[in-house]
Design a protein around this motif. Structure first.
Motif, PDB file in Angstrom:
ATOM      1  N   GLY A  85       0.790  -1.230   0.000  1.00  0.00           N
ATOM      2  CA  GLY A  85       0.000   0.000   0.000  1.00  0.00           C
ATOM      3  C   GLY A  85       0.820   1.276   0.000  1.00  0.00           C
ATOM      4  O   GLY A  85       0.645   2.144  -0.861  1.00  0.00           O
ATOM      5  N   PRO A  86       1.753   1.450   0.956  1.00  0.00           N
ATOM      6  CA  PRO A  86       2.559   2.680   0.977  1.00  0.00           C
ATOM      7  C   PRO A  86       3.370   2.880  -0.300  1.00  0.00           C
ATOM      8  O   PRO A  86       3.511   4.007  -0.792  1.00  0.00           O
ATOM      9  CB  PRO A  86       3.478   2.469   2.189  1.00  0.00           C
ATOM     10  N   LEU A  87       3.898   1.790  -0.862  1.00  0.00           N
ATOM     11  CA  LEU A  87       4.670   1.871  -2.095  1.00  0.00           C
ATOM     12  C   LEU A  87       3.799   2.362  -3.249  1.00  0.00           C
ATOM     13  O   LEU A  87       4.201   3.231  -4.032  1.00  0.00           O
ATOM     14  CB  LEU A  87       5.251   0.497  -2.420  1.00  0.00           C
ATOM     15  N   ASN A  88       2.586   1.838  -3.335  1.00  0.00           N
ATOM     16  CA  ASN A  88       1.663   2.250  -4.391  1.00  0.00           C
ATOM     17  C   ASN A  88       1.216   3.694  -4.216  1.00  0.00           C
ATOM     18  O   ASN A  88       1.132   4.457  -5.190  1.00  0.00           O
ATOM     19  CB  ASN A  88       0.438   1.332  -4.411  1.00  0.00           C
ATOM     20  N   GLN A  89       0.923   4.073  -2.998  1.00  0.00           N
ATOM     21  CA  GLN A  89       0.442   5.430  -2.739  1.00  0.00           C
ATOM     22  C   GLN A  89       1.500   6.473  -3.073  1.00  0.00           C
ATOM     23  O   GLN A  89       1.213   7.493  -3.704  1.00  0.00           O
ATOM     24  CB  GLN A  89       0.023   5.549  -1.274  1.00  0.00           C
ATOM     25  N   MET A  90       2.741   6.208  -2.661  1.00  0.00           N
ATOM     26  CA  MET A  90       3.806   7.153  -2.961  1.00  0.00           C
ATOM     27  C   MET A  90       4.090   7.191  -4.455  1.00  0.00           C
ATOM     28  O   MET A  90       4.358   8.261  -5.018  1.00  0.00           O
ATOM     29  CB  MET A  90       5.074   6.774  -2.198  1.00  0.00           C
ATOM     30  N   GLY A  91       4.047   6.025  -5.097  1.00  0.00           N
ATOM     31  CA  GLY A  91       4.278   5.984  -6.537  1.00  0.00           C
ATOM     32  C   GLY A  91       3.257   6.806  -7.291  1.00  0.00           C
ATOM     33  O   GLY A  91       3.603   7.560  -8.210  1.00  0.00           O
ATOM     34  N   PHE A  92       1.988   6.681  -6.905  1.00  0.00           N
ATOM     35  CA  PHE A  92       0.948   7.461  -7.566  1.00  0.00           C
ATOM     36  C   PHE A  92       1.132   8.954  -7.285  1.00  0.00           C
ATOM     37  O   PHE A  92       0.965   9.790  -8.181  1.00  0.00           O
ATOM     38  CB  PHE A  92      -0.431   7.001  -7.084  1.00  0.00           C
ATOM     39  N   GLY A  93       1.470   9.284  -6.033  1.00  0.00           N
ATOM     40  CA  GLY A  93       1.666  10.689  -5.693  1.00  0.00           C
ATOM     41  C   GLY A  93       2.787  11.332  -6.492  1.00  0.00           C
ATOM     42  O   GLY A  93       2.649  12.448  -6.999  1.00  0.00           O
ATOM     43  N   LEU A  94       3.910  10.617  -6.641  1.00  0.00           N
ATOM     44  CA  LEU A  94       5.020  11.150  -7.418  1.00  0.00           C
ATOM     45  C   LEU A  94       4.674  11.233  -8.902  1.00  0.00           C
ATOM     46  O   LEU A  94       5.108  12.145  -9.604  1.00  0.00           O
ATOM     47  CB  LEU A  94       6.259  10.277  -7.223  1.00  0.00           C
ATOM     48  N   ALA A  95       3.877  10.262  -9.372  1.00  0.00           N
ATOM     49  CA  ALA A  95       3.531  10.232 -10.793  1.00  0.00           C
ATOM     50  C   ALA A  95       2.684  11.423 -11.213  1.00  0.00           C
ATOM     51  O   ALA A  95       2.701  11.827 -12.383  1.00  0.00           O
ATOM     52  CB  ALA A  95       2.805   8.931 -11.132  1.00  0.00           C
ATOM     53  N   VAL A  96       1.938  12.010 -10.278  1.00  0.00           N
ATOM     54  CA  VAL A  96       1.109  13.183 -10.605  1.00  0.00           C
ATOM     55  C   VAL A  96       1.688  14.471 -10.027  1.00  0.00           C
ATOM     56  O   VAL A  96       1.135  15.548 -10.258  1.00  0.00           O
ATOM     57  CB  VAL A  96      -0.336  12.990 -10.100  1.00  0.00           C
ATOM     58  N   ALA A  97       2.803  14.374  -9.297  1.00  0.00           N
ATOM     59  CA  ALA A  97       3.383  15.570  -8.669  1.00  0.00           C
ATOM     60  C   ALA A  97       3.833  16.589  -9.705  1.00  0.00           C
ATOM     61  O   ALA A  97       3.749  17.808  -9.475  1.00  0.00           O
ATOM     62  CB  ALA A  97       4.563  15.174  -7.777  1.00  0.00           C
ATOM     63  N   HIS A  98       4.318  16.108 -10.845  1.00  0.00           N
ATOM     64  CA  HIS A  98       4.779  17.045 -11.876  1.00  0.00           C
ATOM     65  C   HIS A  98       3.636  17.922 -12.381  1.00  0.00           C
ATOM     66  O   HIS A  98       3.844  19.090 -12.746  1.00  0.00           O
ATOM     67  CB  HIS A  98       5.411  16.286 -13.041  1.00  0.00           C
ATOM     68  N   LEU A  99       2.415  17.384 -12.397  1.00  0.00           N
ATOM     69  CA  LEU A  99       1.253  18.166 -12.824  1.00  0.00           C
ATOM     70  C   LEU A  99       0.999  19.315 -11.848  1.00  0.00           C
ATOM     71  O   LEU A  99       0.761  20.459 -12.257  1.00  0.00           O
ATOM     72  CB  LEU A  99       0.037  17.252 -12.919  1.00  0.00           C
ATOM     73  N   LEU A 100       1.066  19.011 -10.560  1.00  0.00           N
ATOM     74  CA  LEU A 100       0.855  20.049  -9.541  1.00  0.00           C
ATOM     75  C   LEU A 100       1.971  21.090  -9.571  1.00  0.00           C
ATOM     76  O   LEU A 100       1.735  22.283  -9.360  1.00  0.00           O
ATOM     77  CB  LEU A 100       0.767  19.397  -8.158  1.00  0.00           C
ATOM     78  N   VAL A 103       1.244  23.475 -12.352  1.00  0.00           N
ATOM     79  CA  VAL A 103       0.105  24.344 -12.075  1.00  0.00           C
ATOM     80  C   VAL A 103       0.448  25.418 -11.050  1.00  0.00           C
ATOM     81  O   VAL A 103       0.154  26.601 -11.247  1.00  0.00           O
ATOM     82  CB  VAL A 103      -1.097  23.501 -11.589  1.00  0.00           C
ATOM     83  N   PHE A 104       1.084  25.020  -9.937  1.00  0.00           N
ATOM     84  CA  PHE A 104       1.272  25.947  -8.821  1.00  0.00           C
ATOM     85  C   PHE A 104       2.620  26.676  -8.831  1.00  0.00           C
ATOM     86  O   PHE A 104       2.766  27.688  -8.129  1.00  0.00           O
ATOM     87  CB  PHE A 104       1.102  25.200  -7.497  1.00  0.00           C
ATOM     88  N   LEU A 105       3.583  26.190  -9.592  1.00  0.00           N
ATOM     89  CA  LEU A 105       4.879  26.858  -9.646  1.00  0.00           C
ATOM     90  C   LEU A 105       5.165  27.413 -11.039  1.00  0.00           C
ATOM     91  O   LEU A 105       5.632  28.546 -11.171  1.00  0.00           O
ATOM     92  CB  LEU A 105       5.985  25.886  -9.227  1.00  0.00           C
ATOM     93  N   GLY A 106       4.886  26.631 -12.071  1.00  0.00           N
ATOM     94  CA  GLY A 106       5.182  27.080 -13.424  1.00  0.00           C
ATOM     95  C   GLY A 106       4.235  28.151 -13.926  1.00  0.00           C
ATOM     96  O   GLY A 106       4.665  29.203 -14.420  1.00  0.00           O
ATOM     97  N   ALA A 107       2.928  27.905 -13.815  1.00  0.00           N
ATOM     98  CA  ALA A 107       1.938  28.828 -14.376  1.00  0.00           C
ATOM     99  C   ALA A 107       2.032  30.248 -13.801  1.00  0.00           C
ATOM    100  O   ALA A 107       1.955  31.229 -14.556  1.00  0.00           O
ATOM    101  CB  ALA A 107       0.532  28.258 -14.191  1.00  0.00           C
ATOM    102  N   PRO A 108       2.203  30.435 -12.477  1.00  0.00           N
ATOM    103  CA  PRO A 108       2.267  31.811 -11.947  1.00  0.00           C
ATOM    104  C   PRO A 108       3.634  32.486 -12.132  1.00  0.00           C
ATOM    105  O   PRO A 108       3.776  33.651 -11.771  1.00  0.00           O
ATOM    106  CB  PRO A 108       1.987  31.617 -10.444  1.00  0.00           C
TER     107      PRO A 108
END
Length: 336
Positions: A85-100, A103-108
């Protein structure tokens, strides 16, 4: 240089104490840091928290695996009790972190200055457009690359004891492939500079964030569709029939199956569903008609993971450089 683009001068009698404090940011570097220090500190804090959590969870996973016989041969059925579970959760979080990050650092990055009028004020002083654009991109890029590199390295280290265990990890999936190695770095940098380019063109922070979010989803969709095509498929075959008693090709540990076909006597393949007819008699007649002699399976071996990741990351780095060049060239004339 205007006082807008450099820190306040220290009193004349404070030279000794200033030298003891070490080097200080000056000019455009100081200005960019002052403008975006909240975002930079947030990235640093989240990276530190994520790193600490992965180190802790890796220790927990190793303890669990040792109970199953690791680093030797794992006991039969171990994966049924393994908690991934923890391995999957962190993997998913990192996989979408670039999107955030986009949005929050690049766009502004530029949209904020353009919307508030800060860009016009800065550029009315002695600061040049090119220097302003390059410094913003360089400092932001360095921050996201360092953070992504640290987190992806730690995740790869955490993943390493089970990365070849197909019952636990599919190394070609988004949450593992995109979260370890250089891919996370390439995706994060590309999404960030793309967000910055969108902000430069849209000139409104909220609108830029929305457009960047949509663009990021598009990038993820395209990337997930084509990334495995960067590999070189390997084929394994049998020539002893396809019946119930016929042997099925064995794949190496950690291999990712791409396609299953019937092998014909001429060495060509036909889809395994071609002769999957409603009756056994018709199926057998179809197999004989097509001169099927065995199975053919195309797969990607786990040994290609690093090659595919670095190839994909190289493409993302090249695209990031192209977008950054566009920002500099376009920004020199587009920024008021």
């Amino acid at each position: 240089m205007s006082t807008l683009t450099q820190p306040p001068a220290a009193p004349a009698d404070s030279g000794t104490s200033a030298s003891r404090r070490g080097p200080r940011l000056r000019g455009m570097t100081w200005l960019v840091w002052r403008q975006h220090r909240a975002a930079f500190w947030t990235v640093l804090a989240l990276t530190a928290v994520g790193a600490a959590w992965m180190v802790y969870q890796r220790g927990q996973m190793v303890d669990q695996l040792q109970g199953f016989g690791w680093p030797g041969e794992l006991q039969e059925g171990w994966f049924e009790e393994f908690d991934g579970g923890p391995l999957n959760q962190m993997g998913f979080g990192l996989a979408v972190a670039h999107l955030l990050t986009g949005v929050f650092l690049g766009a502004p990055l530029f949209a904020g200055d353009l919307e508030s009028g800060t860009a016009k004020l800065v550029l009315s002083q002695s600061a040049g457009r090119t220097r302003w654009l390059v410094m913003k991109l360089a400092m932001t890029g360095a921050a996201v690359v360092a953070a992504a590199a640290a987190l992806s390295s730690l995740y790869g280290w955490w993943l390493s004891p089970v990365e070849k265990e197909s019952t636990v990890v599919d190394w070609t999936s988004q949450m593992y492939f995109d979260s370890s190695g250089p891919v996370l770095v390439g995706l994060t940098l590309f999404t960030t500079v793309t967000g910055a380019a969108i902000g430069l063109l849209v000139r409104r922070v909220l609108a830029s964030m929305v457009v960047t979010f949509g663009a990021g989803l598009a990038v993820m969709t395209v990337w997930n569709r084509y990334r495995l095509e960067l590999g070189s498929p390997v084929r394994v075959t049998t020539e002893q029939g396809v019946g119930e008693d016929a042997p099925y090709p064995e794949l190496p540990e950690g291999a990712h199956e791409l396609d299953v076909s019937h092998l014909t006597a001429s060495g060509e393949t036909v889809g395994w569903g071609t002769c999957n007819l409603e009756t056994e008699q018709k199926s057998q007649a179809c197999l004989e008609k097509n001169e099927v002699v065995g199975w053919a399976i195309d797969y990607l071996p786990h040994s290609q993971m690093a090659t595919v990741q670095w190839t994909g990351a190289a493409i993302l780095f090249a695209l990031s450089a192209a977008v950054a060049a566009f920002i500099v060239i376009r920004g020199r004339t587009y920024v008021p």
